[in-house]
Design a protein around this motif. Structure first.
Motif, PDB file in Angstrom:
ATOM      1  N   ASP A   1       0.832  -1.204   0.000  1.00 51.64           N
ATOM      2  CA  ASP A   1       0.000   0.000   0.000  1.00 51.64           C
ATOM      3  C   ASP A   1       0.865   1.251   0.000  1.00 51.64           C
ATOM      4  O   ASP A   1       0.626   2.187  -0.771  1.00 51.64           O
ATOM      5  CB  ASP A   1      -0.925  -0.002   1.222  1.00 51.64           C
ATOM      6  CG  ASP A   1      -1.570   1.348   1.474  1.00 51.64           C
ATOM      7  OD1 ASP A   1      -2.383   1.790   0.641  1.00 51.64           O
ATOM      8  OD2 ASP A   1      -1.243   1.969   2.494  1.00 51.64           O
ATOM      9  N   GLN A   2       1.885   1.283   0.841  1.00 56.64           N
ATOM     10  CA  GLN A   2       2.764   2.446   0.922  1.00 56.64           C
ATOM     11  C   GLN A   2       3.449   2.711  -0.425  1.00 56.64           C
ATOM     12  O   GLN A   2       3.497   3.847  -0.899  1.00 56.64           O
ATOM     13  CB  GLN A   2       3.814   2.234   2.006  1.00 56.64           C
ATOM     14  CG  GLN A   2       4.808   3.377   2.126  1.00 56.64           C
ATOM     15  CD  GLN A   2       5.920   3.075   3.109  1.00 56.64           C
ATOM     16  OE1 GLN A   2       6.372   1.930   3.209  1.00 56.64           O
ATOM     17  NE2 GLN A   2       6.356   4.077   3.830  1.00 56.64           N
TER      18      GLN A   2
ATOM     19  N   ARG B   1       0.957   4.106  -2.939  1.00 60.07           N
ATOM     20  CA  ARG B   1       0.669   5.527  -2.699  1.00 60.07           C
ATOM     21  C   ARG B   1       1.812   6.413  -3.167  1.00 60.07           C
ATOM     22  O   ARG B   1       1.602   7.529  -3.627  1.00 60.07           O
ATOM     23  CB  ARG B   1       0.355   5.773  -1.220  1.00 60.07           C
ATOM     24  CG  ARG B   1      -1.047   5.320  -0.853  1.00 60.07           C
ATOM     25  CD  ARG B   1      -1.454   5.655   0.575  1.00 60.07           C
ATOM     26  NE  ARG B   1      -0.770   4.772   1.518  1.00 60.07           N
ATOM     27  CZ  ARG B   1       0.153   5.160   2.390  1.00 60.07           C
ATOM     28  NH1 ARG B   1       0.493   6.421   2.483  1.00 60.07           N
ATOM     29  NH2 ARG B   1       0.717   4.293   3.197  1.00 60.07           N
ATOM     30  N   LEU B   2       3.043   5.907  -3.083  1.00 57.18           N
ATOM     31  CA  LEU B   2       4.213   6.654  -3.554  1.00 57.18           C
ATOM     32  C   LEU B   2       4.418   6.504  -5.065  1.00 57.18           C
ATOM     33  O   LEU B   2       5.320   7.131  -5.624  1.00 57.18           O
ATOM     34  CB  LEU B   2       5.473   6.167  -2.825  1.00 57.18           C
ATOM     35  CG  LEU B   2       5.537   6.463  -1.338  1.00 57.18           C
ATOM     36  CD1 LEU B   2       6.725   5.731  -0.704  1.00 57.18           C
ATOM     37  CD2 LEU B   2       5.627   7.956  -1.089  1.00 57.18           C
ATOM     38  N   LYS B   3       3.601   5.656  -5.681  1.00 56.37           N
ATOM     39  CA  LYS B   3       3.737   5.328  -7.113  1.00 56.37           C
ATOM     40  C   LYS B   3       5.157   4.839  -7.398  1.00 56.37           C
ATOM     41  O   LYS B   3       5.795   5.248  -8.361  1.00 56.37           O
ATOM     42  CB  LYS B   3       3.373   6.532  -7.975  1.00 56.37           C
ATOM     43  CG  LYS B   3       1.944   6.971  -7.772  1.00 56.37           C
ATOM     44  CD  LYS B   3       1.616   8.208  -8.547  1.00 56.37           C
ATOM     45  CE  LYS B   3       0.166   8.560  -8.264  1.00 56.37           C
ATOM     46  NZ  LYS B   3      -0.109   9.944  -8.249  1.00 56.37           N
TER      47      LYS B   3
ATOM     48  N   VAL C   1      -7.001   0.044  -7.289  1.00 51.37           N
ATOM     49  CA  VAL C   1      -5.622  -0.133  -7.736  1.00 51.37           C
ATOM     50  C   VAL C   1      -5.583  -0.646  -9.175  1.00 51.37           C
ATOM     51  O   VAL C   1      -6.413  -1.456  -9.588  1.00 51.37           O
ATOM     52  CB  VAL C   1      -4.857  -1.087  -6.783  1.00 51.37           C
ATOM     53  CG1 VAL C   1      -5.436  -2.476  -6.782  1.00 51.37           C
ATOM     54  CG2 VAL C   1      -3.385  -1.122  -7.093  1.00 51.37           C
TER      55      VAL C   1
ATOM     56  N   ILE D   1      -0.752   1.967  -9.136  1.00 56.02           N
ATOM     57  CA  ILE D   1      -1.217   3.243  -8.600  1.00 56.02           C
ATOM     58  C   ILE D   1      -2.643   3.084  -8.096  1.00 56.02           C
ATOM     59  O   ILE D   1      -3.333   2.122  -8.447  1.00 56.02           O
ATOM     60  CB  ILE D   1      -1.179   4.372  -9.656  1.00 56.02           C
ATOM     61  CG1 ILE D   1      -2.138   4.049 -10.815  1.00 56.02           C
ATOM     62  CG2 ILE D   1       0.232   4.638 -10.141  1.00 56.02           C
ATOM     63  CD1 ILE D   1      -2.435   5.224 -11.727  1.00 56.02           C
ATOM     64  N   TYR D   2      -3.065   4.022  -7.277  1.00 63.01           N
ATOM     65  CA  TYR D   2      -4.468   4.121  -6.898  1.00 63.01           C
ATOM     66  C   TYR D   2      -5.123   5.116  -7.850  1.00 63.01           C
ATOM     67  O   TYR D   2      -4.563   6.179  -8.116  1.00 63.01           O
ATOM     68  CB  TYR D   2      -4.635   4.604  -5.451  1.00 63.01           C
ATOM     69  CG  TYR D   2      -4.274   3.571  -4.417  1.00 63.01           C
ATOM     70  CD1 TYR D   2      -4.827   2.297  -4.455  1.00 63.01           C
ATOM     71  CD2 TYR D   2      -3.408   3.873  -3.382  1.00 63.01           C
ATOM     72  CE1 TYR D   2      -4.507   1.349  -3.495  1.00 63.01           C
ATOM     73  CE2 TYR D   2      -3.088   2.935  -2.414  1.00 63.01           C
ATOM     74  CZ  TYR D   2      -3.647   1.681  -2.485  1.00 63.01           C
ATOM     75  OH  TYR D   2      -3.332   0.729  -1.530  1.00 63.01           O
TER      76      TYR D   2
ATOM     77  N   ILE E   1      -7.911   8.475  -4.128  1.00 60.67           N
ATOM     78  CA  ILE E   1      -7.160   8.534  -2.871  1.00 60.67           C
ATOM     79  C   ILE E   1      -7.587   7.354  -1.996  1.00 60.67           C
ATOM     80  O   ILE E   1      -8.768   7.149  -1.748  1.00 60.67           O
ATOM     81  CB  ILE E   1      -7.405   9.865  -2.143  1.00 60.67           C
ATOM     82  CG1 ILE E   1      -6.859  11.020  -2.984  1.00 60.67           C
ATOM     83  CG2 ILE E   1      -6.759   9.848  -0.762  1.00 60.67           C
ATOM     84  CD1 ILE E   1      -7.188  12.384  -2.440  1.00 60.67           C
ATOM     85  N   ALA E   2      -6.614   6.582  -1.568  1.00 61.07           N
ATOM     86  CA  ALA E   2      -6.900   5.393  -0.768  1.00 61.07           C
ATOM     87  C   ALA E   2      -5.723   5.115   0.157  1.00 61.07           C
ATOM     88  O   ALA E   2      -4.594   5.518  -0.112  1.00 61.07           O
ATOM     89  CB  ALA E   2      -7.138   4.194  -1.677  1.00 61.07           C
ATOM     90  N   LYS E   3      -6.012   4.423   1.249  1.00 62.18           N
ATOM     91  CA  LYS E   3      -4.971   4.011   2.181  1.00 62.18           C
ATOM     92  C   LYS E   3      -5.483   2.808   2.959  1.00 62.18           C
ATOM     93  O   LYS E   3      -6.600   2.809   3.444  1.00 62.18           O
ATOM     94  CB  LYS E   3      -4.620   5.138   3.144  1.00 62.18           C
ATOM     95  CG  LYS E   3      -3.480   4.783   4.084  1.00 62.18           C
ATOM     96  CD  LYS E   3      -3.080   5.950   4.948  1.00 62.18           C
ATOM     97  CE  LYS E   3      -1.926   5.531   5.839  1.00 62.18           C
ATOM     98  NZ  LYS E   3      -1.511   6.612   6.720  1.00 62.18           N
TER      99      LYS E   3
END
Length: 103
Positions: free
Chosen positions: A15-16, A19-21, A54, A64-65, A68-70
Motif C-alpha cells: 500500500d505504501q 501511494r508513492l507510485k 488499484v 497506482i491508486y 485517494i486510498a490508504k
C-alpha cells in the motif's frame, strides 16, 4: 498468528509503495519484497477484492491508486477525556476509582 502479522505487514508495505507510485513492475516489486511474482499478483487481487482502486500504470511502471486510498489494519489508541473515561468505567464508580488509583 505470526503468519497473519507478516501478511498484514506485507499488505501495508505494498500500500505504501502504491501511494508513492514506486512499486516498479511486478517482477521488481517481488524482488524488493522478497516474495514471488505470483504472491504480488495475489496481493493485488486481494486488495481489489477489498475495494482498493488499484491498477497498473504502464507509463509509470508502477501500481497506482485511481482514487485517494490508504490501507489501515491494527489497533489505534487515543486518550480519553474524563467524560469518555467515566462512561467506560460504569459511571457511578468513577470517582471511587479515581480515589483508589491515587494509592
Amino acid at each position: 498468528m505470526k503468519q497473519l502479522t507478516k501478511q498484514i505487514a506485507l499488505l501495508e508495505r505494498v500500500d505504501q509503495l502504491i501511494r508513492l507510485k514506486a512499486t516498479g513492475a511486478p517482477k521488481q516489486l517481488a524482488e524488493r519484497l522478497e516474495v514471488s511474482q505470483a504472491t504480488i499478483f495475489r496481493i493485488i487481487e486481494t486488495m481489489k477484492e477489498m475495494n482498493a482502486p488499484v491498477c497498473y500504470d504502464i507509463s509509470r511502471q508502477s501500481y497506482i491508486y485511481t482514487e485517494i486510498a490508504k490501507f489501515k489494519c491494527g489497533f489505534y489508541v487515543q486518550d480519553l477525556d474524563a467524560h469518555e473515561e467515566r462512561n467506560l468505567s460504569g459511571g457511578a464508580n468513577y470517582k471511587n476509582l479515581q480515589v483508589l488509583s491515587k494509592f
